[in-house]
Design a protein around this motif. Structure first.
Motif, PDB file in Angstrom:
ATOM      1  N   HIS A 121      35.022  35.651  36.710  1.00  0.00           N
ATOM      2  CA  HIS A 121      33.985  35.982  35.830  1.00  0.00           C
ATOM      3  C   HIS A 121      34.142  37.740  35.673  1.00  0.00           C
ATOM      4  O   HIS A 121      34.150  38.463  36.701  1.00  0.00           O
ATOM      5  N   LYS A 122      34.128  38.318  34.546  1.00  0.00           N
ATOM      6  CA  LYS A 122      34.313  39.668  34.444  1.00  0.00           C
ATOM      7  C   LYS A 122      32.505  40.122  34.553  1.00  0.00           C
ATOM      8  O   LYS A 122      31.749  39.571  34.141  1.00  0.00           O
ATOM      9  N   HIS A 182      44.503  39.781  47.119  1.00  0.00           N
ATOM     10  CA  HIS A 182      44.183  38.661  46.146  1.00  0.00           C
ATOM     11  C   HIS A 182      43.251  37.736  47.093  1.00  0.00           C
ATOM     12  O   HIS A 182      43.101  38.303  48.336  1.00  0.00           O
ATOM     13  N   ILE A 183      42.250  36.859  46.435  1.00  0.00           N
ATOM     14  CA  ILE A 183      41.619  36.077  47.263  1.00  0.00           C
ATOM     15  C   ILE A 183      42.324  35.017  48.020  1.00  0.00           C
ATOM     16  O   ILE A 183      43.154  34.533  47.699  1.00  0.00           O
ATOM     17  N   TYR A 210      34.426  38.968  39.526  1.00  0.00           N
ATOM     18  CA  TYR A 210      34.117  38.236  40.698  1.00  0.00           C
ATOM     19  C   TYR A 210      34.623  36.768  40.318  1.00  0.00           C
ATOM     20  O   TYR A 210      34.868  36.235  39.441  1.00  0.00           O
ATOM     21  N   ALA A 211      34.718  35.972  41.668  1.00  0.00           N
ATOM     22  CA  ALA A 211      35.231  34.635  41.420  1.00  0.00           C
ATOM     23  C   ALA A 211      34.141  33.673  42.212  1.00  0.00           C
ATOM     24  O   ALA A 211      33.853  34.190  43.484  1.00  0.00           O
ATOM     25  N   ASN A 218      30.246  34.763  46.873  1.00  0.00           N
ATOM     26  CA  ASN A 218      31.301  34.881  45.803  1.00  0.00           C
ATOM     27  C   ASN A 218      32.393  35.766  46.518  1.00  0.00           C
ATOM     28  O   ASN A 218      31.999  36.737  47.232  1.00  0.00           O
ATOM     29  N   TRP A 219      33.661  35.893  45.912  1.00  0.00           N
ATOM     30  CA  TRP A 219      34.532  36.974  45.986  1.00  0.00           C
ATOM     31  C   TRP A 219      34.352  37.969  45.049  1.00  0.00           C
ATOM     32  O   TRP A 219      34.219  37.819  43.931  1.00  0.00           O
ATOM     33  N   TYR A 220      34.614  39.074  45.319  1.00  0.00           N
ATOM     34  CA  TYR A 220      34.358  40.352  44.596  1.00  0.00           C
ATOM     35  C   TYR A 220      35.648  41.224  44.426  1.00  0.00           C
ATOM     36  O   TYR A 220      36.225  41.643  45.611  1.00  0.00           O
ATOM     37  N   ARG A 221      35.861  41.708  43.360  1.00  0.00           N
ATOM     38  CA  ARG A 221      37.071  42.864  43.309  1.00  0.00           C
ATOM     39  C   ARG A 221      36.524  44.177  43.034  1.00  0.00           C
ATOM     40  O   ARG A 221      35.631  44.279  42.100  1.00  0.00           O
TER      41      ARG A 221
END
Length: 139
Positions: free
Chosen positions: A39-40, A59-60, A89-90, A97-100
């Protein structure tokens, strides 16, 4: 006590196997077989106090990417309380969640300068809280 452990074992076997209750949230997320949904977003967060318990990656860890690298916290220049920008985020069906993330800057980046981005598990961040103003109506 003996009867309880037998009942728990029988219940676990009846559900298709044993369940480990001692795994940490990071271990559970890293081994979770669910698909990732990206998701952006555009928000700002801070690095939390427990950040060293989590790894920065390119990467995740649960993604299908083949060459996942871990980056040291020292090399990244990130530490507790550092503001970071979240652009992606994923979700994977877990509580966190995972966040970039990338370093937060108020200056506009030049188009030719590459900003280093990292993936981090949500528990390592202090995310902004959202508030809403609600009216209490009484009839």
């Amino acid at each position: 006590m003996f009867k309880k452990s037998i009942l728990l074992t029988v219940a676990a076997l009846g559900l298709g196997g044993f369940v480990s209750l001692t795994q940490s949230a990071t271990t559970q997320a890293a081994s979770m077989p669910g698909s990732l949904t990206y998701h952006k977003t555009s928000s700002v967060a801070k690095i939390g106090s427990q950040y060293k318990s989590f790894k920065l990656t390119n990467h995740i860890p649960t993604s299908n990417f083949k060459n996942i690298k871990t980056i040291s916290w020292k090399k990244s220049g990130l530490k507790k309380g550092t503001k970071v920008r979240i652009d992606l985020y994923a979700t994977q069906g877990t509580q966190f969640n995972w966040y970039r993330i990338s370093k937060y800057s108020t200056k506009k980046a030049k188009t030719n300068k590459k900003v280093q981005k990292y993936w981090i598990y949500g528990q390592a961040l202090v995310l902004p809280t959202t508030t809403s103003n609600q009216l209490a109506l009484s009839y």
